[in-house]
Design an enzyme around this catalytic site. Structure first.
Site, mmCIF file in Angstrom:
data_model
loop_
_atom_site.group_PDB
_atom_site.id
_atom_site.type_symbol
_atom_site.label_atom_id
_atom_site.label_comp_id
_atom_site.label_asym_id
_atom_site.label_seq_id
_atom_site.Cartn_x
_atom_site.Cartn_y
_atom_site.Cartn_z
ATOM 1 N N ASP A 105 38.060 20.820 46.715
ATOM 2 C CA ASP A 105 36.725 21.317 47.038
ATOM 3 C C ASP A 105 37.230 22.567 48.034
ATOM 4 O O ASP A 105 36.900 23.617 47.747
ATOM 5 C CB ASP A 105 35.651 20.929 48.033
ATOM 6 C CG ASP A 105 34.634 19.891 46.889
ATOM 7 O OD1 ASP A 105 35.229 19.665 45.842
ATOM 8 O OD2 ASP A 105 34.138 19.342 47.208
ATOM 9 N N THR A 125 34.254 2.830 41.802
ATOM 10 C CA THR A 125 34.719 1.466 41.920
ATOM 11 C C THR A 125 35.891 3.142 42.398
ATOM 12 O O THR A 125 36.861 1.809 42.926
ATOM 13 C CB THR A 125 34.962 1.425 40.676
ATOM 14 O OG1 THR A 125 35.480 3.182 39.116
ATOM 15 C CG2 THR A 125 33.746 1.345 39.847
ATOM 16 N N ASP A 158 37.831 16.998 51.398
ATOM 17 C CA ASP A 158 38.205 17.216 49.862
ATOM 18 C C ASP A 158 39.560 17.575 49.577
ATOM 19 O O ASP A 158 38.291 18.783 49.782
ATOM 20 C CB ASP A 158 36.327 17.375 49.454
ATOM 21 C CG ASP A 158 36.998 16.832 47.963
ATOM 22 O OD1 ASP A 158 38.211 17.442 47.109
ATOM 23 O OD2 ASP A 158 36.928 15.800 46.829
ATOM 24 N N ARG A 167 38.601 10.599 39.062
ATOM 25 C CA ARG A 167 38.081 8.970 39.947
ATOM 26 C C ARG A 167 36.774 8.987 39.770
ATOM 27 O O ARG A 167 35.823 9.942 40.500
ATOM 28 C CB ARG A 167 38.429 9.368 41.570
ATOM 29 C CG ARG A 167 38.332 8.587 42.136
ATOM 30 C CD ARG A 167 39.086 8.536 43.800
ATOM 31 N NE ARG A 167 38.095 9.593 44.631
ATOM 32 C CZ ARG A 167 38.258 8.767 45.624
ATOM 33 N NH1 ARG A 167 39.353 8.459 46.811
ATOM 34 N NH2 ARG A 167 37.871 9.415 46.532
#
Length: 217
Positions: A209, A114, A206, A110
């Site tokens: 992570d 954007t 996340d 990703r």
């Protein structure tokens, strides 16, 4: 494909054991080892619920006391597709629930500016021949990655596509529906929304992570 087949449906699994695990998963105090275990446990619960759609064929089996009527999963075998890297954390548990499944990988990166995905790994067979496909992705945030993945699988001839996501955001669910890719989403929770960086709030941070550590810059 008909418009009805392009509709996306959402199933939130309401169960006290799911809620218990999700609560612990969300906590910032939960370390990587326990976090990985909880992801697997939740993935198994979602897979169990989603697998209700799998067809079976009647059969008989010899027991120590006689003959029993039963059933086995029908061919073709379903395909399980974890979206790298976080989706790998759900793979073993899903295969434990659906042991006849085969596996293909999709790697989506990703763009943090954007928020659009790009493909960097693809082992999906060129012709799926209408097979049922389970997509594994812990977080359904903006919906761009899931929409991209399902569209890619549709182009390869997927039949029913079921997405297993631990947590979803309304924006992501709306995106998947608006794009008309046609998937069923199975999730443990639909959260409030996204922050300015595209992360689910309150979410669980996340997932990649927390599972594996941060990526190198």
């Amino acid at each position: 494909m008909s418009s009805a087949a392009r509709e996306s449906r959402v199933h939130v699994v309401h169960h006290p054991l799911v809620t218990h695990r999700l609560t612990e998963l969300r906590s910032a105090d939960t370390g990587p080892e326990r976090f990985r275990a909880l992801v697997g446990e939740l993935a198994a619960m979602l897979a169990y619920e989603a697998a209700r759609i799998l067809p079976s064929r009647p059969t008989e089996v010899i027991t120590p006391m006689g003959v029993a009527a039963g059933g086995r999963l029908a061919s073709p075998e379903p395909l399980v597709v974890p979206v790298l890297r976080a989706g790998l954390s759900m793979l073993d548990a899903t295969l434990g629930v659906i042991p006849t499944a085969e596996v293909a990988l999709l790697g989506l990166r990703r763009d943090e500016r954007t928020l659009t995905p790009s493909l960097y790994c693809d082992t999906v067979p060129p012709d799926l021949g209408g097979r049922d496909v389970f997509v594994l992705d812990p977080m359904l945030a903006t919906g761009g990655s899931l929409s991209f993945a399902v569209s890619h699988l549709r182009a390869r001839g997927a039949g029913r596509v079921l997405a297993l996501c631990l947590v979803a955001a309304p924006e992501g669910l709306g995106r998947v529906t608006a794009d008309g890719v046609g998937t069923e989403v199975w999730t443990a929770a639909v959260d409030d929304g996204l922050n300015d960086l595209g992360y689910i709030v309150p979410g669980l941070g996340d997932a990649g992570d927390r599972l594996y550590g941060p990526l190198a810059p």
